[in-house]
Design an enzyme around this catalytic site. Structure first.
Site, PDB file in Angstrom:
ATOM      1  N   PRO A 190     -15.904  -9.165  -5.868  1.00  0.00           N
ATOM      2  CA  PRO A 190     -15.973  -9.617  -7.260  1.00  0.00           C
ATOM      3  C   PRO A 190     -14.558  -9.945  -7.746  1.00  0.00           C
ATOM      4  O   PRO A 190     -13.790  -9.062  -8.120  1.00  0.00           O
ATOM      5  CB  PRO A 190     -16.572  -8.418  -8.001  1.00  0.00           C
ATOM      6  N   ASP A 364      -9.511  -7.531  -6.481  1.00  0.00           N
ATOM      7  CA  ASP A 364     -10.861  -7.035  -6.246  1.00  0.00           C
ATOM      8  C   ASP A 364     -11.210  -6.056  -7.367  1.00  0.00           C
ATOM      9  O   ASP A 364     -10.645  -4.961  -7.456  1.00  0.00           O
ATOM     10  CB  ASP A 364     -10.914  -6.332  -4.885  1.00  0.00           C
ATOM     11  N   HIS A 365     -12.147  -6.444  -8.217  1.00  0.00           N
ATOM     12  CA  HIS A 365     -12.481  -5.635  -9.392  1.00  0.00           C
ATOM     13  C   HIS A 365     -13.239  -4.359  -9.029  1.00  0.00           C
ATOM     14  O   HIS A 365     -13.433  -3.475  -9.862  1.00  0.00           O
ATOM     15  CB  HIS A 365     -13.294  -6.459 -10.394  1.00  0.00           C
ATOM     16  N   ARG A 366     -13.668  -4.237  -7.777  1.00  0.00           N
ATOM     17  CA  ARG A 366     -14.278  -2.983  -7.340  1.00  0.00           C
ATOM     18  C   ARG A 366     -13.218  -1.907  -7.154  1.00  0.00           C
ATOM     19  O   ARG A 366     -13.505  -0.706  -7.273  1.00  0.00           O
ATOM     20  CB  ARG A 366     -15.021  -3.178  -6.011  1.00  0.00           C
ATOM     21  N   ALA A 368      -9.683  -2.182  -8.401  1.00  0.00           N
ATOM     22  CA  ALA A 368      -8.695  -2.044  -9.479  1.00  0.00           C
ATOM     23  C   ALA A 368      -9.236  -2.632 -10.774  1.00  0.00           C
ATOM     24  O   ALA A 368     -10.135  -3.477 -10.758  1.00  0.00           O
ATOM     25  CB  ALA A 368      -7.393  -2.735  -9.087  1.00  0.00           C
TER      26      ALA A 368
END
Length: 395
Positions: A190, A364-366, A368
């Protein structure tokens, strides 16, 4: 004996058949090159595992094959010893076995690529390099001579006179592999991208001062070192998500990949252990790897193991921002865009002309959050705005 496609590098699953370096009936020795292949990262040759005779190819040129696929059949050279050693019988038809091995054509993979793209048989070219090696210049010289001949007999004009259907570009080799990797990254990670402006005025001035002392360093070398120093404070961006094992692996070493444009497409050579290197050493590594990338001469080690990637598109001009795609399974990628002079409010509300560079940071929003990414880019901008601070961190 079956000669199969084996894994020649980290994570390789398939390759494109570029060209055949031998033909059926050729006698080869162990380690002689048989087939040239193209992966998403490099061009390589598949060697003969033992002495033998090329019996039959099981794949076609241009075909995409998976690791483990049988490429060709190699007949044991001992199976024809009887034909070679048997005394001739005057009452029977004599058979002659040609034991002369095909002369190996000495040329780099990139030189071979030039020949293929121009529909030139490299075996027809006379090499002028060391030991008869065929150089890029030899290929271009041959192409020019061929064109002159075609123009003389009027064939070139005839061939293109009715060509109104456009051009078809093969979607295979590195281009297809790039597409596959980018699709995997987009569908797996994501992405979240933030944009920032960084004042590079002082850094440009500092670099110009170094030039007066005959020290020439690229701005990109400074950017890479600033990234490494920032990763010391924000380690989450130098990590890999092990989703199935349910943990985030924080990496201690900073292996920075540099997205590089080449004639065959994008490739990402890696400068290893940036945290241990000076800006001068980074500059030299960057120059060497960029040259190797263009020449398609990078080793497996030089294109694997990256932990964070950068992309400097500013020198290309025009770009003020982008949403860069992360190199899976890394966590972050920073792009450096166009730098332009513009009026900026500085100390005591004064207006000054400063050199401002745009950057894009995808993460990567998973792994950070946005606030951490902003803090990371602010730390990077601080080093760039105050290069002396960067040098102080290295003492």
């Amino acid at each position: 004996m079956e000669v199969k496609l084996h894994d020649i590098g980290e994570g390789m699953t398939e390759a494109n058949i570029s060209s055949f370096l031998v033909k059926p009936g050729d006698i080869v020795k162990a380690d002689d090159p048989l087939i040239e292949i193209q992966t998403d990262k490099m061009t390589a040759e598949i060697p003969a595992p033992k002495n033998g005779i090329v019996k039959e190819f099981m794949v076609a040129q241009g075909q995409l094959v998976s690791v483990g696929t049988t490429l060709l059949l190699l007949e044991d050279v001992h199976s024809i010893e009887m034909n070679i050693t048997q005394p001739p019988d005057s009452k029977k038809e004599n058979f002659t076995v040609n034991s002369d091995k095909k002369k190996r054509i000495m040329a780099s993979p990139y030189t071979r690529k030039i020949a293929r793209e121009h529909n030139v048989q490299i075996k027809d070219i006379e090499g002028t390099g060391p030991a008869g090696r065929i150089t890029d210049e030899d290929v271009y010289r041959y192409i020019q001579l061929s064109k002159k001949l075609v123009e003389t007999v009027g064939q070139q004009k005839e061939e293109h006179k009715n060509d109104q259907i456009g051009e078809k570009i093969p979607f295979r080799g590195r281009r297809k592999q790039i597409a596959k990797r980018m699709t995997q990254s987009v569908y797996t990670i994501p992405h979240c991208t933030l944009f920032e402006e960084v004042d590079v005025t002082n850094l440009i001035q500092f670099r110009n001062e170094l030039k007066t002392t005959n020290i020439h360093l690229s701005l990109t070398a400074f950017f890479i070192k600033a990234i490494s120093l920032s990763l010391k404070d924000y380690k989450i961006f130098n990590a890999k998500l092990e989703e199935e094992q349910e943990f985030i692996h924080i990496l201690n070493e900073h292996h920075i990949g540099i997205a590089t444009d080449t004639p065959e497409g994008l490739i990402v050579p890696v400068i290893h252990h940036v945290e241990q290197k000076t800006i001068t050493a980074i500059h030299e590594d960057l120059k060497e790897l960029t040259h190797k990338a263009v020449e398609n001469a990078l080793s497996i080690k030089e294109i694997t193991g990256g932990s964070f990637t950068i992309s400097n598109v500013g020198p290309l001009g025009g770009s003020i921002g982008a949403t860069p795609i992360i190199q899976h399974p890394e966590v972050g990628l920073m792009s450096f865009h166009k730098t332009k002079k513009m009026p900026v409010v500085v100390k005591d509300d004064q207006i000054a002309i400063r050199s401002i560079m745009n950057i894009s940071m995808s993460f990567d929003h998973r792994v950070a959050d946005g606030a951490t990414a902003v803090a990371f880019t602010n730390r990077f901008a601080q080093f760039i705005k105050n290069p002396n601070l960067m040098l102080l961190e290295m003492i």
